[in-house]
Design a protein around this motif. Structure first.
Motif, PDB file in Angstrom:
ATOM      1  N   TYR A  30       0.789  -1.228   0.000  1.00  0.00           N
ATOM      2  CA  TYR A  30       0.000   0.000   0.000  1.00  0.00           C
ATOM      3  C   TYR A  30       0.827   1.288   0.000  1.00  0.00           C
ATOM      4  O   TYR A  30       0.458   2.263  -0.676  1.00  0.00           O
ATOM      5  CB  TYR A  30      -0.972   0.003   1.187  1.00  0.00           C
ATOM      6  N   PRO A  31       1.951   1.365   0.726  1.00  0.00           N
ATOM      7  CA  PRO A  31       2.699   2.633   0.744  1.00  0.00           C
ATOM      8  C   PRO A  31       3.219   3.065  -0.624  1.00  0.00           C
ATOM      9  O   PRO A  31       3.499   4.249  -0.830  1.00  0.00           O
ATOM     10  CB  PRO A  31       3.868   2.327   1.696  1.00  0.00           C
ATOM     11  N   TYR A  32       3.358   2.100  -1.552  1.00  0.00           N
ATOM     12  CA  TYR A  32       3.939   2.426  -2.857  1.00  0.00           C
ATOM     13  C   TYR A  32       2.892   2.696  -3.938  1.00  0.00           C
ATOM     14  O   TYR A  32       3.238   3.067  -5.058  1.00  0.00           O
ATOM     15  CB  TYR A  32       4.869   1.300  -3.311  1.00  0.00           C
ATOM     16  N   LEU A  33       1.618   2.507  -3.606  1.00  0.00           N
ATOM     17  CA  LEU A  33       0.566   2.738  -4.592  1.00  0.00           C
ATOM     18  C   LEU A  33       0.407   4.224  -4.874  1.00  0.00           C
ATOM     19  O   LEU A  33       0.607   5.067  -3.996  1.00  0.00           O
ATOM     20  CB  LEU A  33      -0.769   2.174  -4.089  1.00  0.00           C
ATOM     21  N   TRP A  34      -0.002   4.531  -6.096  1.00  0.00           N
ATOM     22  CA  TRP A  34      -0.286   5.907  -6.468  1.00  0.00           C
ATOM     23  C   TRP A  34      -1.548   6.359  -5.736  1.00  0.00           C
ATOM     24  O   TRP A  34      -2.578   5.700  -5.784  1.00  0.00           O
ATOM     25  CB  TRP A  34      -0.488   6.009  -7.980  1.00  0.00           C
ATOM     26  N   LYS A  35      -1.449   7.469  -5.043  1.00  0.00           N
ATOM     27  CA  LYS A  35      -2.589   7.986  -4.284  1.00  0.00           C
ATOM     28  C   LYS A  35      -3.421   8.892  -5.188  1.00  0.00           C
ATOM     29  O   LYS A  35      -3.004   9.996  -5.527  1.00  0.00           O
ATOM     30  CB  LYS A  35      -2.113   8.773  -3.058  1.00  0.00           C
ATOM     31  N   SER A  36      -4.569   8.400  -5.573  1.00  0.00           N
ATOM     32  CA  SER A  36      -5.440   9.154  -6.471  1.00  0.00           C
ATOM     33  C   SER A  36      -6.510   9.886  -5.667  1.00  0.00           C
ATOM     34  O   SER A  36      -7.427   9.279  -5.144  1.00  0.00           O
ATOM     35  CB  SER A  36      -6.105   8.218  -7.487  1.00  0.00           C
ATOM     36  N   ASN A  37      -6.355  11.190  -5.555  1.00  0.00           N
ATOM     37  CA  ASN A  37      -7.341  12.009  -4.852  1.00  0.00           C
ATOM     38  C   ASN A  37      -8.064  12.941  -5.822  1.00  0.00           C
ATOM     39  O   ASN A  37      -8.566  13.993  -5.437  1.00  0.00           O
ATOM     40  CB  ASN A  37      -6.645  12.839  -3.755  1.00  0.00           C
ATOM     41  N   VAL A  38      -8.082  12.528  -7.081  1.00  0.00           N
ATOM     42  CA  VAL A  38      -8.646  13.405  -8.111  1.00  0.00           C
ATOM     43  C   VAL A  38     -10.160  13.460  -8.015  1.00  0.00           C
ATOM     44  O   VAL A  38     -10.824  12.477  -7.697  1.00  0.00           O
ATOM     45  CB  VAL A  38      -8.229  12.945  -9.522  1.00  0.00           C
ATOM     46  N   THR A  39     -10.685  14.637  -8.274  1.00  0.00           N
ATOM     47  CA  THR A  39     -12.129  14.818  -8.369  1.00  0.00           C
ATOM     48  C   THR A  39     -12.516  15.247  -9.783  1.00  0.00           C
ATOM     49  O   THR A  39     -13.690  15.217 -10.145  1.00  0.00           O
ATOM     50  CB  THR A  39     -12.603  15.893  -7.372  1.00  0.00           C
ATOM     51  N   ASP A  40     -11.515  15.627 -10.565  1.00  0.00           N
ATOM     52  CA  ASP A  40     -11.776  16.022 -11.947  1.00  0.00           C
ATOM     53  C   ASP A  40     -12.022  14.786 -12.802  1.00  0.00           C
ATOM     54  O   ASP A  40     -11.504  13.703 -12.517  1.00  0.00           O
ATOM     55  CB  ASP A  40     -10.585  16.800 -12.518  1.00  0.00           C
ATOM     56  N   PRO A  41     -12.802  14.915 -13.863  1.00  0.00           N
ATOM     57  CA  PRO A  41     -13.080  13.770 -14.739  1.00  0.00           C
ATOM     58  C   PRO A  41     -11.842  13.337 -15.513  1.00  0.00           C
ATOM     59  O   PRO A  41     -10.887  14.113 -15.672  1.00  0.00           O
ATOM     60  CB  PRO A  41     -14.171  14.295 -15.677  1.00  0.00           C
ATOM     61  N   LEU A  42     -11.863  12.117 -15.987  1.00  0.00           N
ATOM     62  CA  LEU A  42     -10.762  11.588 -16.783  1.00  0.00           C
ATOM     63  C   LEU A  42     -10.527  12.477 -18.005  1.00  0.00           C
ATOM     64  O   LEU A  42     -11.461  12.854 -18.700  1.00  0.00           O
ATOM     65  CB  LEU A  42     -11.085  10.164 -17.246  1.00  0.00           C
ATOM     66  N   LYS A  43      -9.269  12.788 -18.222  1.00  0.00           N
ATOM     67  CA  LYS A  43      -8.880  13.549 -19.410  1.00  0.00           C
ATOM     68  C   LYS A  43      -7.913  12.705 -20.220  1.00  0.00           C
ATOM     69  O   LYS A  43      -6.882  12.274 -19.712  1.00  0.00           O
ATOM     70  CB  LYS A  43      -8.226  14.874 -19.009  1.00  0.00           C
ATOM     71  N   VAL A  44      -8.257  12.445 -21.473  1.00  0.00           N
ATOM     72  CA  VAL A  44      -7.437  11.585 -22.323  1.00  0.00           C
ATOM     73  C   VAL A  44      -6.675  12.429 -23.336  1.00  0.00           C
ATOM     74  O   VAL A  44      -7.273  13.157 -24.131  1.00  0.00           O
ATOM     75  CB  VAL A  44      -8.307  10.540 -23.057  1.00  0.00           C
ATOM     76  N   HIS A  45      -5.361  12.348 -23.278  1.00  0.00           N
ATOM     77  CA  HIS A  45      -4.503  13.080 -24.219  1.00  0.00           C
ATOM     78  C   HIS A  45      -4.273  12.201 -25.448  1.00  0.00           C
ATOM     79  O   HIS A  45      -3.729  11.107 -25.347  1.00  0.00           O
ATOM     80  CB  HIS A  45      -3.177  13.428 -23.551  1.00  0.00           C
ATOM     81  N   LYS A  46      -4.681  12.703 -26.596  1.00  0.00           N
ATOM     82  CA  LYS A  46      -4.663  11.875 -27.808  1.00  0.00           C
ATOM     83  C   LYS A  46      -3.674  12.351 -28.860  1.00  0.00           C
ATOM     84  O   LYS A  46      -3.725  11.907 -30.007  1.00  0.00           O
ATOM     85  CB  LYS A  46      -6.068  11.828 -28.418  1.00  0.00           C
ATOM     86  N   THR A  47      -2.785  13.238 -28.482  1.00  0.00           N
ATOM     87  CA  THR A  47      -1.748  13.665 -29.423  1.00  0.00           C
ATOM     88  C   THR A  47      -0.381  13.346 -28.848  1.00  0.00           C
ATOM     89  O   THR A  47      -0.121  13.573 -27.662  1.00  0.00           O
ATOM     90  CB  THR A  47      -1.841  15.175 -29.719  1.00  0.00           C
ATOM     91  N   LEU A  48       0.480  12.807 -29.677  1.00  0.00           N
ATOM     92  CA  LEU A  48       1.840  12.438 -29.288  1.00  0.00           C
ATOM     93  C   LEU A  48       2.786  12.883 -30.388  1.00  0.00           C
ATOM     94  O   LEU A  48       2.567  12.586 -31.564  1.00  0.00           O
ATOM     95  CB  LEU A  48       1.948  10.919 -29.073  1.00  0.00           C
ATOM     96  N   ASN A  49       3.820  13.585 -30.007  1.00  0.00           N
ATOM     97  CA  ASN A  49       4.795  14.076 -30.982  1.00  0.00           C
ATOM     98  C   ASN A  49       5.937  13.068 -31.097  1.00  0.00           C
ATOM     99  O   ASN A  49       6.686  12.860 -30.142  1.00  0.00           O
ATOM    100  CB  ASN A  49       5.329  15.442 -30.548  1.00  0.00           C
ATOM    101  N   THR A  50       6.042  12.436 -32.236  1.00  0.00           N
ATOM    102  CA  THR A  50       7.054  11.389 -32.432  1.00  0.00           C
ATOM    103  C   THR A  50       8.324  11.895 -33.102  1.00  0.00           C
ATOM    104  O   THR A  50       9.182  11.101 -33.506  1.00  0.00           O
ATOM    105  CB  THR A  50       6.473  10.233 -33.272  1.00  0.00           C
ATOM    106  N   ASN A  51       8.490  13.205 -33.198  1.00  0.00           N
ATOM    107  CA  ASN A  51       9.700  13.773 -33.799  1.00  0.00           C
ATOM    108  C   ASN A  51      10.835  13.804 -32.771  1.00  0.00           C
ATOM    109  O   ASN A  51      11.329  14.867 -32.381  1.00  0.00           O
ATOM    110  CB  ASN A  51       9.423  15.174 -34.341  1.00  0.00           C
ATOM    111  N   ILE A  52      11.228  12.624 -32.352  1.00  0.00           N
ATOM    112  CA  ILE A  52      12.261  12.505 -31.326  1.00  0.00           C
ATOM    113  C   ILE A  52      13.323  11.501 -31.782  1.00  0.00           C
ATOM    114  O   ILE A  52      13.132  10.767 -32.750  1.00  0.00           O
ATOM    115  CB  ILE A  52      11.673  12.062 -29.973  1.00  0.00           C
ATOM    116  N   ALA A  53      14.421  11.474 -31.050  1.00  0.00           N
ATOM    117  CA  ALA A  53      15.502  10.531 -31.346  1.00  0.00           C
ATOM    118  C   ALA A  53      16.007   9.930 -30.046  1.00  0.00           C
ATOM    119  O   ALA A  53      15.961  10.569 -28.994  1.00  0.00           O
ATOM    120  CB  ALA A  53      16.647  11.233 -32.078  1.00  0.00           C
ATOM    121  N   LEU A  54      16.471   8.695 -30.140  1.00  0.00           N
ATOM    122  CA  LEU A  54      17.109   8.009 -29.016  1.00  0.00           C
ATOM    123  C   LEU A  54      18.547   7.727 -29.414  1.00  0.00           C
ATOM    124  O   LEU A  54      18.812   7.024 -30.390  1.00  0.00           O
ATOM    125  CB  LEU A  54      16.377   6.698 -28.710  1.00  0.00           C
TER     126      LEU A  54
END
Length: 342
Positions: free
Chosen positions: A196-220
């Motif tokens: 339990y101490p390592y779980l993400w503590k979710s105290n959000v009251t805002d609705p789910l927001k889904v980010h649908k854009t990803l910039n793939t102009n990157i290099a590794l």
């Protein structure tokens, strides 16, 4: 809360969804509509399980950001109907997809658990059944009327991990994943042990927001002894390049030749973000600890701290697509958004 939590299985592809034809011996996609017939143990869980599949299941090696968006959209459209989600995915790129989803799903207040297997679901010694059953059980856990898990996780071989902390380390063993810089969230044995101490503590009251854009102009770019100026200059002059993940040595160290530092400095001045990630499986970047990293800090290289390469890549794609000023980018990147760094 409903009497029984409802869990949606999302099959994207991968070994876990395959079954061996008894006559030909070849592998074919498993029909998840008959899931309870093949895995009757699921009926013993105190939850209702429904399933949905990609129209055309894909090998995880072919996974790309468009598929990540597709998964996010399925979760978004079913979010108010189901209490948890289990995503069946090929193991090869599972850490990338699950890391990406952790950033794409803002204000997540329900479990999203990725799992897969090294052997097909119908094989005699398969790990698929245990992985699937336990992932569903973890996704359906409630305590005091609230879900125990409220983040994107990855379950494999008796351990539940924070997804954006994982890396695939073995192509043959059932214990295929590791989370070197963060403890497991749960362990499956005779009983389920939740840390339990390592779980993400979710105290959000805002609705789910889904980010649908990803910039793939990157290099590794992975540094190695003998890397040449010509090679590095070619990589950094890639058209439309917006960000670079630089895999350095040890605690974020690199060569100190003037051509190397000047090239990185010039790249940063041209508006391209450079992120310093260690090549080591465990540990973190600590720029300035040694002389061989102090110059990187001085020219504005961003610290990836203790992030995995998979998480660093997905976070970079996510933040590059957000409306963040160039000046604020470094601060935002070095900040923990979903527990991906300490």
């Amino acid at each position: 809360m409903k009497t029984k939590p409802s869990i949606l299985l999302i099959y994207t592809g991968g070994t876990i969804g395959m079954i061996r034809d008894s006559e030909t011996g070849s592998l074919r996609v498993f029909d998840f509509k008959n899931l309870l017939d093949k895995i009757p143990e699921l009926q013993q869980l105190k939850c209702d399980v429904k399933s949905i599949s990609f129209i055309k299941p894909i090998d995880s090696s072919n996974m790309n950001p468009n598929h990540w968006i597709q998964i996010a959209e399925i979760i978004e459209s079913h979010y108010n109907i189901f209490d948890g989600f289990v995503i069946l995915h090929g193991s090869d790129t599972m850490s990338y997809t699950s890391s990406a989803l952790s950033f794409m799903l803002e204000n997540l207040a329900k479990p999203v658990i990725f799992t897969g297997s090294q052997l097909p679901i119908g094989d005699l010694r398969t790990d698929a059944k245990e992985n699937l059953i336990t992932a569903v059980e973890l996704a359906s856990l409630y305590k005091d009327g609230k879900p125990v898990i409220t983040e994107v996780c990855l379950y494999f071989e008796y351990k539940l991990y924070r997804a954006n902390r994982t890396t695939k380390i073995n192509a043959e063993n059932f214990e295929a994943f590791a989370s070197s810089n963060y403890p497991e969230l749960a362990e499956s044995g005779v009983h389920l042990k939740i840390n339990y101490p390592y779980l993400w503590k979710s105290n959000v009251t805002d609705p789910l927001k889904v980010h649908k854009t990803l910039n793939t102009n990157i290099a590794l770019i992975k540094l190695f002894p003998g890397i040449t100026e010509v090679f590095l200059k070619t990589m950094l002059n890639t058209p439309q390049l917006k960000g670079v993940i630089l895999e350095t040595f040890g605690a974020g160290n690199c060569m100190t030749e003037s051509w190397f530092i000047n090239l990185l400095k010039e790249t940063i001045l041209n508006g391209i973000h450079i992120i310093n990630i260690t090549q080591c499986i465990a540990g973190k970047v600590n720029m300035g600890q040694y002389e061989t990293s102090s110059q990187l800090k001085e020219i504005g290289v961003i610290s990836g701290k203790d992030m995995t390469t998979e998480s660093a890549i997905c976070k970079l794609m996510h933040l590059l697509s957000a409306e963040i000023s160039h000046e604020s980018f470094k601060t935002m990147y070095e900040m923990s958004l979903r527990g991906e760094l300490l």
